[in-house]
Enzyme design. Sequence first.
Site, PDB file in Angstrom:
ATOM      1  N   ARG A 147      -4.116  10.259   3.288  1.00 10.28           N
ATOM      2  CA  ARG A 147      -2.912  10.988   3.654  1.00 10.28           C
ATOM      3  C   ARG A 147      -1.995  11.150   2.434  1.00 10.28           C
ATOM      4  NH1 ARG A 147      -0.710  13.942   7.313  1.00 10.28           N
ATOM      5  NH2 ARG A 147       1.523  13.769   7.432  1.00 10.28           N
ATOM      6  N   CYS A 166      -5.166   8.521   8.712  1.00 14.63           N
ATOM      7  CA  CYS A 166      -5.377   8.105  10.102  1.00 14.63           C
ATOM      8  C   CYS A 166      -4.954   9.206  11.075  1.00 14.63           C
ATOM      9  CB  CYS A 166      -4.557   6.850  10.389  1.00 14.63           C
ATOM     10  SG  CYS A 166      -5.082   5.414   9.443  1.00 14.63           S
ATOM     11  N   ARG A 168      -8.918   0.438   3.806  1.00 13.01           N
ATOM     12  CA  ARG A 168      -7.920   1.311   3.167  1.00 13.01           C
ATOM     13  C   ARG A 168      -6.601   0.577   2.971  1.00 13.01           C
ATOM     14  NH1 ARG A 168      -6.248   5.500   6.459  1.00 13.01           N
ATOM     15  NH2 ARG A 168      -4.798   5.708   4.748  1.00 13.01           N
ATOM     16  N   ASP A 175       3.816   0.849  12.183  1.00 15.70           N
ATOM     17  CA  ASP A 175       2.577   0.288  11.627  1.00 15.70           C
ATOM     18  C   ASP A 175       2.277  -1.125  12.142  1.00 15.70           C
ATOM     19  OD1 ASP A 175       2.470   2.618  10.215  1.00 15.70           O
ATOM     20  OD2 ASP A 175       3.236   1.761   8.350  1.00 15.70           O
ATOM     21  N   LYS A 214       0.832  -1.221   0.000  1.00 18.14           N
ATOM     22  CA  LYS A 214       0.000   0.000   0.000  1.00 18.14           C
ATOM     23  C   LYS A 214       0.864   1.267   0.000  1.00 18.14           C
ATOM     24  CE  LYS A 214      -2.400   2.719   3.480  1.00 18.14           C
ATOM     25  NZ  LYS A 214      -1.330   3.278   4.296  1.00 18.14           N
ATOM     26  N   ASN A 215       1.842   1.316   0.900  1.00 15.92           N
ATOM     27  CA  ASN A 215       2.572   2.572   1.045  1.00 15.92           C
ATOM     28  C   ASN A 215       3.535   2.846  -0.109  1.00 15.92           C
ATOM     29  OD1 ASN A 215       1.095   3.238   3.258  1.00 15.92           O
ATOM     30  ND2 ASN A 215       2.649   2.632   4.770  1.00 15.92           N
ATOM     31  N   ARG A 267       0.490  15.318  12.494  1.00 19.99           N
ATOM     32  CA  ARG A 267       1.257  14.793  11.356  1.00 19.99           C
ATOM     33  C   ARG A 267       1.569  15.942  10.399  1.00 19.99           C
ATOM     34  NH1 ARG A 267      -1.627   9.360   9.232  1.00 19.99           N
ATOM     35  NH2 ARG A 267       0.425   8.958   8.342  1.00 19.99           N
ATOM     36  N   PRO A 268       2.509  16.794  10.799  1.00 19.42           N
ATOM     37  CA  PRO A 268       2.809  17.964   9.961  1.00 19.42           C
ATOM     38  C   PRO A 268       3.474  17.567   8.642  1.00 19.42           C
ATOM     39  CG  PRO A 268       4.387  17.796  11.765  1.00 19.42           C
ATOM     40  CD  PRO A 268       3.375  16.710  11.985  1.00 19.42           C
ATOM     41  N   ILE A 269       3.476  18.484   7.668  1.00 15.70           N
ATOM     42  CA  ILE A 269       4.187  18.217   6.412  1.00 15.70           C
ATOM     43  C   ILE A 269       5.240  19.303   6.160  1.00 15.70           C
ATOM     44  CG2 ILE A 269       2.381  16.809   5.313  1.00 15.70           C
ATOM     45  CD1 ILE A 269       1.670  19.335   3.642  1.00 15.70           C
ATOM     46  N   ASP A 270       5.760  19.869   7.269  1.00 12.88           N
ATOM     47  CA  ASP A 270       6.734  20.962   7.136  1.00 12.88           C
ATOM     48  C   ASP A 270       7.992  20.541   6.365  1.00 12.88           C
ATOM     49  OD1 ASP A 270       6.908  19.391   9.626  1.00 12.88           O
ATOM     50  OD2 ASP A 270       8.752  20.504   9.951  1.00 12.88           O
ATOM     51  N   GLN A 271       8.391  19.281   6.502  1.00 15.57           N
ATOM     52  CA  GLN A 271       9.621  18.861   5.813  1.00 15.57           C
ATOM     53  C   GLN A 271       9.402  18.718   4.304  1.00 15.57           C
ATOM     54  OE1 GLN A 271      12.638  18.715   7.521  1.00 15.57           O
ATOM     55  NE2 GLN A 271      11.247  19.630   9.029  1.00 15.57           N
TER      56      GLN A 271
END
Length: 429
Positions: free
Chosen positions: A92, A116, A397, A305, A22-23, A121-125
């Site tokens: 996500r 989830c 999912r 996970d 999945k990922n 769960r920031p996305i700053d990077q």
Amino acid sequence: MEKLNIAGGEPLRGSVHISGAKNSAVALIPATILADSTVTIEGLPKISDIFILRDLLREIGGNVHLEKGEMVVDPTPMISMPLPNGKVKKLRASYYLMGAMLGRFKKAVIGLPGGCHLGPRPIDQHIKGFEALGAEVTNEQGAIYLRAEKLVGARIYLDVVSVGATINIMLAAVMAEGKTIIENAAKEPEIIDVATLLANMGAKIKGAGTDVIRIEGVKSLHGCRHAIIPDRIEAGTFMIAGAAMGKEVLIDNVIPTHLESLIAKIREMGIRIETSNDQVLVIGGQKEIKPVDIKTLVYPGFPTDLQQPMTALLTKARGTSVVTDTVYSARFKHVDELRRMGSDIKVEGRSAIITGTKSLQSAKVKASDLRAGACLVVAGLIADGVTEITGLEHIDRGYSNLEEKLTRLGAAVWREKLSQEEIEQLQNS
Ligand code: EPU
């Protein structure tokens, strides 16, 4: 609305074939946007995230055909359609549309991703990477706007080791001018899979799977055919189910080196595991399972996970185990549900302290997120009586043909429509 019923206590025997990861899939599919001809991805899992991404590629104009796990994408008619709302919010991984659309069109508008709830769960990077490549990034009413005159390679040090940021920067950088170096990159197998696809499309990319990735931008990328890697988390979940209830469970289509940390822990618990090239045999049925301590870490450490399904297995251990999640601060929503089933678990900060109990009892429980769902499935297999799991949209999912696979192993598991009364109870809970 449906529920998954599991009549626990049945021994598991036989083999299970693991689906594509999945990922990886959720990044490979957006990566096709970057090509100038048809890309085919084989071995995709049958899960809702894949159907959503197929629809999103169609929304931006792609010709997409998905049948029997094979997705054929003709990206040539795609346009940089803004996607501030709608389906992007459902998963996500829609954040990979940012890197891919920025890479191809030099602009994108993508609603902030869903997925989830595991703590912040920031996305700053991701954003730091896009900006380093020359993009202007703004957040307007819950959507990220990205624009660049041109993208120019840069040296980017990630302050947090992030799977998503590593892949997203790769996607944006493969067609940037000049050299990009990603330092402190994540090393997960899914990153290597995406880099392999990009390399097959003509990208110049080295070092995926190490903490320094070097990319030399190219002018264009072409189509190709790519076979996805097996899902190590699905494989791990079945290994845990096998350890809990298996006589002999053969996990087929798995790369055992992707799961060394889990294999080591299961062995530490006193359960036999044998590995070969692409199979793992779990020989369960031991009278006693030993407690173990687990700390989740970035790859190749113990995967966050698998922390949740592992917690269900540890309720069977004789003694106390401590599971610490260093990746997410709040990935313990499954614990309340396990408590309903008679487990003895305390959560302190980022740790769950699990004292093994003689047995778990069936209960009506709700999956709060994908791997919490996997945890409840393992608990249901262990428990006495019929466990009823709701919140299946989370499980769907990430787990392809879950009931079929479990049934083939001998589990008593079936889906059922919820009654009106049950739906109302759920809505009021
Ligand atoms: N983080 C930041 N800033 C960022 C990005 C991440 O602070 O810009 C933090 C996160 O908050 C988290 C940590 O860094 O605490 C790791 O996050 P990462 O970015 O690696 O996670 P992700 O890419 O969002 C992927 C998987 C997750 C898996 C994690 C960790 C996908 C679509 N998701 O998420 O999978 O837990 O890596 O391995 O690939 C799942 O499959 O159930 C799942 C949640």
